[in-house]
Motif scaffolding. Structure first.
Motif, PDB file in Angstrom:
ATOM      1  N   TRP A   1       0.818  -1.209   0.000  1.00  0.00           N
ATOM      2  CA  TRP A   1       0.000   0.000   0.000  1.00  0.00           C
ATOM      3  C   TRP A   1       0.854   1.263   0.000  1.00  0.00           C
ATOM      4  CZ3 TRP A   1      -3.818   2.208  -1.788  1.00  0.00           C
ATOM      5  CH2 TRP A   1      -4.314   3.422  -1.277  1.00  0.00           C
ATOM      6  N   THR A   2       2.016   1.219   0.639  1.00  0.00           N
ATOM      7  CA  THR A   2       2.884   2.396   0.640  1.00  0.00           C
ATOM      8  C   THR A   2       3.302   2.755  -0.776  1.00  0.00           C
ATOM      9  OG1 THR A   2       3.728   1.897   2.847  1.00  0.00           O
ATOM     10  CG2 THR A   2       5.070   3.337   1.473  1.00  0.00           C
ATOM     11  N   SER A   3       3.728   1.771  -1.556  1.00  0.00           N
ATOM     12  CA  SER A   3       4.178   2.039  -2.928  1.00  0.00           C
ATOM     13  C   SER A   3       3.033   2.487  -3.815  1.00  0.00           C
ATOM     14  CB  SER A   3       4.834   0.781  -3.512  1.00  0.00           C
ATOM     15  OG  SER A   3       5.961   0.394  -2.746  1.00  0.00           O
ATOM     16  N   ILE A   4       1.859   1.854  -3.674  1.00  0.00           N
ATOM     17  CA  ILE A   4       0.703   2.245  -4.487  1.00  0.00           C
ATOM     18  C   ILE A   4       0.265   3.658  -4.140  1.00  0.00           C
ATOM     19  CG2 ILE A   4      -1.737   1.773  -4.931  1.00  0.00           C
ATOM     20  CD1 ILE A   4      -1.103  -1.207  -4.604  1.00  0.00           C
ATOM     21  N   SER A   5       0.203   3.976  -2.851  1.00  0.00           N
ATOM     22  CA  SER A   5      -0.253   5.312  -2.452  1.00  0.00           C
ATOM     23  C   SER A   5       0.717   6.393  -2.910  1.00  0.00           C
ATOM     24  CB  SER A   5      -0.456   5.374  -0.933  1.00  0.00           C
ATOM     25  OG  SER A   5       0.756   5.132  -0.244  1.00  0.00           O
ATOM     26  N   ARG A   6       2.003   6.073  -2.952  1.00  0.00           N
ATOM     27  CA  ARG A   6       2.971   7.044  -3.467  1.00  0.00           C
ATOM     28  C   ARG A   6       2.729   7.316  -4.950  1.00  0.00           C
ATOM     29  NH1 ARG A   6       8.350   4.527  -0.478  1.00  0.00           N
ATOM     30  NH2 ARG A   6       8.089   5.633   1.515  1.00  0.00           N
TER      31      ARG A   6
ATOM     32  N   GLY B   1       6.826   2.263 -11.549  1.00  0.00           N
ATOM     33  CA  GLY B   1       7.453   2.381 -10.250  1.00  0.00           C
ATOM     34  C   GLY B   1       8.285   1.158  -9.904  1.00  0.00           C
ATOM     35  N   VAL B   2       8.136   0.108 -10.708  1.00  0.00           N
ATOM     36  CA  VAL B   2       8.942  -1.095 -10.542  1.00  0.00           C
ATOM     37  C   VAL B   2      10.225  -0.966 -11.347  1.00  0.00           C
ATOM     38  CG1 VAL B   2       9.006  -3.602 -10.861  1.00  0.00           C
ATOM     39  CG2 VAL B   2       6.875  -2.478 -10.137  1.00  0.00           C
ATOM     40  N   LEU B   3      10.081  -0.544 -12.600  1.00  0.00           N
ATOM     41  CA  LEU B   3      11.228  -0.368 -13.482  1.00  0.00           C
ATOM     42  C   LEU B   3      10.812   0.459 -14.689  1.00  0.00           C
ATOM     43  CD1 LEU B   3      13.878  -2.977 -14.482  1.00  0.00           C
ATOM     44  CD2 LEU B   3      12.643  -1.778 -16.286  1.00  0.00           C
ATOM     45  N   VAL B   4      11.590   1.454 -15.025  1.00  0.00           N
ATOM     46  CA  VAL B   4      11.354   2.261 -16.227  1.00  0.00           C
ATOM     47  C   VAL B   4      12.299   1.757 -17.325  1.00  0.00           C
ATOM     48  CG1 VAL B   4      11.333   4.568 -17.234  1.00  0.00           C
ATOM     49  CG2 VAL B   4      10.718   4.268 -14.830  1.00  0.00           C
ATOM     50  N   PRO B   5      11.794   1.390 -18.500  1.00  0.00           N
ATOM     51  CA  PRO B   5      12.656   0.850 -19.556  1.00  0.00           C
ATOM     52  C   PRO B   5      13.450   1.958 -20.253  1.00  0.00           C
ATOM     53  CG  PRO B   5      10.405   0.995 -20.353  1.00  0.00           C
ATOM     54  CD  PRO B   5      10.370   1.421 -18.917  1.00  0.00           C
TER      55      PRO B   5
ATOM     56  N   ARG C   1      -2.219  -6.872  -8.242  1.00  0.00           N
ATOM     57  CA  ARG C   1      -3.076  -6.769  -7.066  1.00  0.00           C
ATOM     58  C   ARG C   1      -2.272  -6.396  -5.818  1.00  0.00           C
ATOM     59  NH1 ARG C   1      -8.091  -8.790  -8.163  1.00  0.00           N
ATOM     60  NH2 ARG C   1      -8.277  -9.769 -10.222  1.00  0.00           N
ATOM     61  N   LEU C   2      -2.960  -5.770  -4.903  1.00  0.00           N
ATOM     62  CA  LEU C   2      -2.326  -5.345  -3.657  1.00  0.00           C
ATOM     63  C   LEU C   2      -1.629  -6.525  -2.994  1.00  0.00           C
ATOM     64  CD1 LEU C   2      -1.968  -3.120  -1.456  1.00  0.00           C
ATOM     65  CD2 LEU C   2      -4.077  -3.999  -0.424  1.00  0.00           C
ATOM     66  N   GLY C   3      -0.373  -6.326  -2.626  1.00  0.00           N
ATOM     67  CA  GLY C   3       0.386  -7.327  -1.912  1.00  0.00           C
ATOM     68  C   GLY C   3       1.196  -8.260  -2.784  1.00  0.00           C
TER      69      GLY C   3
ATOM     70  N   TRP D   1       8.191  22.037  -7.264  1.00  0.00           N
ATOM     71  CA  TRP D   1       9.206  21.111  -6.768  1.00  0.00           C
ATOM     72  C   TRP D   1       8.562  19.907  -6.088  1.00  0.00           C
ATOM     73  CZ3 TRP D   1      13.663  19.556  -7.821  1.00  0.00           C
ATOM     74  CH2 TRP D   1      14.470  18.886  -6.909  1.00  0.00           C
ATOM     75  N   SER D   2       7.405  20.109  -5.467  1.00  0.00           N
ATOM     76  CA  SER D   2       6.701  18.999  -4.817  1.00  0.00           C
ATOM     77  C   SER D   2       6.335  17.925  -5.828  1.00  0.00           C
ATOM     78  CB  SER D   2       5.438  19.508  -4.108  1.00  0.00           C
ATOM     79  OG  SER D   2       5.771  20.359  -3.039  1.00  0.00           O
ATOM     80  N   GLU D   3       5.809  18.339  -7.002  1.00  0.00           N
ATOM     81  CA  GLU D   3       5.461  17.358  -8.033  1.00  0.00           C
ATOM     82  C   GLU D   3       6.695  16.618  -8.545  1.00  0.00           C
ATOM     83  OE1 GLU D   3       1.866  19.617  -7.620  1.00  0.00           O
ATOM     84  OE2 GLU D   3       3.879  20.352  -8.026  1.00  0.00           O
ATOM     85  N   LEU D   4       7.793  17.327  -8.712  1.00  0.00           N
ATOM     86  CA  LEU D   4       9.023  16.672  -9.152  1.00  0.00           C
ATOM     87  C   LEU D   4       9.460  15.617  -8.142  1.00  0.00           C
ATOM     88  CD1 LEU D   4      11.113  19.743 -10.409  1.00  0.00           C
ATOM     89  CD2 LEU D   4       9.930  18.060 -11.820  1.00  0.00           C
ATOM     90  N   ILE D   5       9.446  15.964  -6.870  1.00  0.00           N
ATOM     91  CA  ILE D   5       9.911  15.068  -5.820  1.00  0.00           C
ATOM     92  C   ILE D   5       8.982  13.866  -5.646  1.00  0.00           C
ATOM     93  CG2 ILE D   5      10.159  14.854  -3.317  1.00  0.00           C
ATOM     94  CD1 ILE D   5      12.587  15.992  -4.568  1.00  0.00           C
ATOM     95  N   THR D   6       7.662  14.094  -5.655  1.00  0.00           N
ATOM     96  CA  THR D   6       6.742  12.986  -5.406  1.00  0.00           C
ATOM     97  C   THR D   6       6.847  11.929  -6.497  1.00  0.00           C
ATOM     98  OG1 THR D   6       4.953  14.294  -6.414  1.00  0.00           O
ATOM     99  CG2 THR D   6       5.091  14.270  -4.009  1.00  0.00           C
ATOM    100  N   TRP D   7       7.123  12.324  -7.742  1.00  0.00           N
ATOM    101  CA  TRP D   7       7.293  11.307  -8.778  1.00  0.00           C
ATOM    102  C   TRP D   7       8.614  10.562  -8.580  1.00  0.00           C
ATOM    103  CZ3 TRP D   7       4.614   8.286 -11.608  1.00  0.00           C
ATOM    104  CH2 TRP D   7       5.256   7.482 -12.553  1.00  0.00           C
ATOM    105  N   MET D   8       9.660  11.257  -8.190  1.00  0.00           N
ATOM    106  CA  MET D   8      10.927  10.564  -7.901  1.00  0.00           C
ATOM    107  C   MET D   8      10.720   9.510  -6.825  1.00  0.00           C
ATOM    108  SD  MET D   8      13.582  13.774  -7.779  1.00  0.00           S
ATOM    109  CE  MET D   8      13.442  15.136  -8.955  1.00  0.00           C
ATOM    110  N   VAL D   9       9.931   9.860  -5.808  1.00  0.00           N
ATOM    111  CA  VAL D   9       9.637   8.902  -4.739  1.00  0.00           C
ATOM    112  C   VAL D   9       8.799   7.747  -5.276  1.00  0.00           C
ATOM    113  CG1 VAL D   9       8.440   8.600  -2.541  1.00  0.00           C
ATOM    114  CG2 VAL D   9       9.832  10.634  -2.931  1.00  0.00           C
ATOM    115  N   ALA D  10       7.820   8.053  -6.144  1.00  0.00           N
ATOM    116  CA  ALA D  10       6.954   7.016  -6.701  1.00  0.00           C
ATOM    117  C   ALA D  10       7.739   6.016  -7.542  1.00  0.00           C
ATOM    118  CB  ALA D  10       5.849   7.643  -7.538  1.00  0.00           C
ATOM    119  N   GLU D  11       8.791   6.486  -8.223  1.00  0.00           N
ATOM    120  CA  GLU D  11       9.619   5.564  -8.994  1.00  0.00           C
ATOM    121  C   GLU D  11      10.366   4.589  -8.102  1.00  0.00           C
ATOM    122  OE1 GLU D  11      12.243   7.440 -11.746  1.00  0.00           O
ATOM    123  OE2 GLU D  11      10.666   7.883 -13.179  1.00  0.00           O
ATOM    124  N   GLY D  12      10.560   4.953  -6.861  1.00  0.00           N
ATOM    125  CA  GLY D  12      11.086   4.019  -5.879  1.00  0.00           C
ATOM    126  C   GLY D  12      12.545   3.653  -6.031  1.00  0.00           C
TER     127      GLY D  12
END
Length: 394
Positions: free
Chosen positions: A41-46, A81-85, A114-116, A227-238
């Motif tokens: 859920w943490t990764s999906i919510s990000r 968010g798992v891998l960008v080609p 699916r979740l999990g 800057w918030s939008e830039l950062i939140t996507w960087m976090v979402a990419e994980g």
């Protein structure tokens, strides 16, 4: 590869990059930073936060449990968010006078994540070819193919093309732009568009028979980018971002990614991260901090899932990135149904629509264009997953 003060030999550099990158074809793309490995859920919510997605199919457990899919799902763009080609081939082996830009992303889905579920991904560089002339200079296109699996079963594939474009770093910019300042009229227009954004389709089925060629998708607006939008996507990419001594040691093995920071003169800064830094972006060819390219297909997928409803399935999405979206830009997205058809896969009928999509910035410049295939439900014909097709193997 250049002499101080001399004009770079761009053609020789691109030939060298092409030859060196072709030696990596078929090899695992080790230069791509890996993101999350589980759809928790943490990764999906990000991911939802980074794209501004409040679709209850992904954000509300109870809503998702009552849907046709009987449980919480990750949005389609979650695979990014798992891998960008986006392998850059041999670009990091030595210093080239160039910038790399994600140019195209092509995604196919066989099933939901699916979740999990644990999500495994493998990527390989599959092609290195001359690209089109840009500013009358030769370019190189590097193609990466990635496969995503859950429980050992294929769930999606992605193909990405990175275009390496010659540029005299520190002297040239990829776009003649500054950070946009909005007039009162432009602000009022953005506010009106945001207020007019329709509700998500949700549990009300969008039947295939109710859709017509020429139907327009509701517009979607994102921005102005801060800057918030830039950062939140960087976090979402994980992707991991090691600091200090760890990053220093990594950069010693990536001489092509090393550049002195334009704001501090520290000699071991990351060239490919400088575009996201206000003090150093111009030194690597960007007039303002830039969003990462993978957020564009993620936003396009969100626009489609808002329109198609809970019972539909996003089968295919192809996005061409026409130009970067910079700090301060606003993205206006839309789409139109271009075709209706029935596709038979493994003796199952899927009621499909093809959709043209686009995104323009506040200057009416095309930021991305693309196409999608959506499987819609029809009365008596619910969508059966997984889709059995060979797209999900490297």
């Amino acid at each position: 590869m250049t002499t101080q003060g001399a004009c770079p030999d761009f053609e020789a550099q691109m030939k060298d990059l092409l030859t060196a990158s072709r030696e990596q074809l078929g090899c695992s793309a080790a230069d791509i930073g890996r993101g999350t490995g589980i759809a928790d859920w943490t990764s999906i919510s990000r991911h939802l936060a980074a794209t501004g997605d409040d679709n209850p199919l992904y954000a509300d457990f109870q809503h998702a449990a009552q849907s046709w899919w009987c449980g919480p799902l990750a949005p389609p763009g979650f695979v990014l968010g798992v891998l960008v080609p986006e392998s850059v081939g041999a670009l990091y082996q030595k210093q080239y006078d160039a910038v790399e830009l994600l140019n195209r992303v092509d995604l196919w889905w066989n099933d939901h994540i699916r979740l999990g579920q644990q999500v495994d991904a493998h990527a390989a560089l599959t092609a290195a070819e001359p690209g089109p002339l840009v500013r009358d200079r030769a370019t190189v296109d590097l193609t990466t193919r990635a496969a995503y699996r859950t429980g050992g079963h294929p769930v999606a594939t992605a193909t990405g093309v990175v275009r390496v474009q010659p540029l005299q770093l520190g002297k040239e910019l990829i776009a003649d732009r500054t950070i946009h300042r909005y007039s009162d009229a432009e602000i009022a227009h953005i506010e009106a568009c945001l207020a007019a954004e329709p509700a998500i389709r949700g549990p009300e089925p969008r039947w295939h028979s109710s859709v017509s060629v020429g139907d327009r998708l509701p517009s979607m607006v994102r921005g102005p980018v801060t800057w918030s939008e830039l950062i939140t996507w960087m976090v979402a990419e994980g992707r991991s971002a090691p600091a200090g001594n760890l990053r220093y040691r990594q950069l010693l093995e990536q001489p092509g990614n090393v550049r002195a920071h334009a704001g501090t003169d520290w000699k071991f800064s990351e060239r490919n991260k400088a575009r996201e830094d206000t003090l150093s972006c111009a030194d690597v060819g960007f007039p303002a901090p830039s969003t990462r390219g993978a957020i564009m297909p993620a936003l396009a997928a969100q626009m489609l899932t808002r329109w198609m409803g809970d019972d539909a399935f996003l089968r295919h999405l192809s996005v061409s990135l026409e130009q970067p979206v910079f700090y301060g830009d606003t993205l206006f997205m839309g789409g139109q149904v271009t075709r209706k058809f029935i596709q038979v896969i493994d003796s199952k009928e899927y009621f499909a629509v093809a959709i043209e999509i686009w995104g323009r910035n506040q200057l009416e410049q095309l930021a991305f264009s693309g196409r999608a295939i959506v499987f819609l439900p029809e009365k008596g014909h619910p969508i059966q997953l997984p889709v059995q097709k060979e797209f999900c193997s490297l």
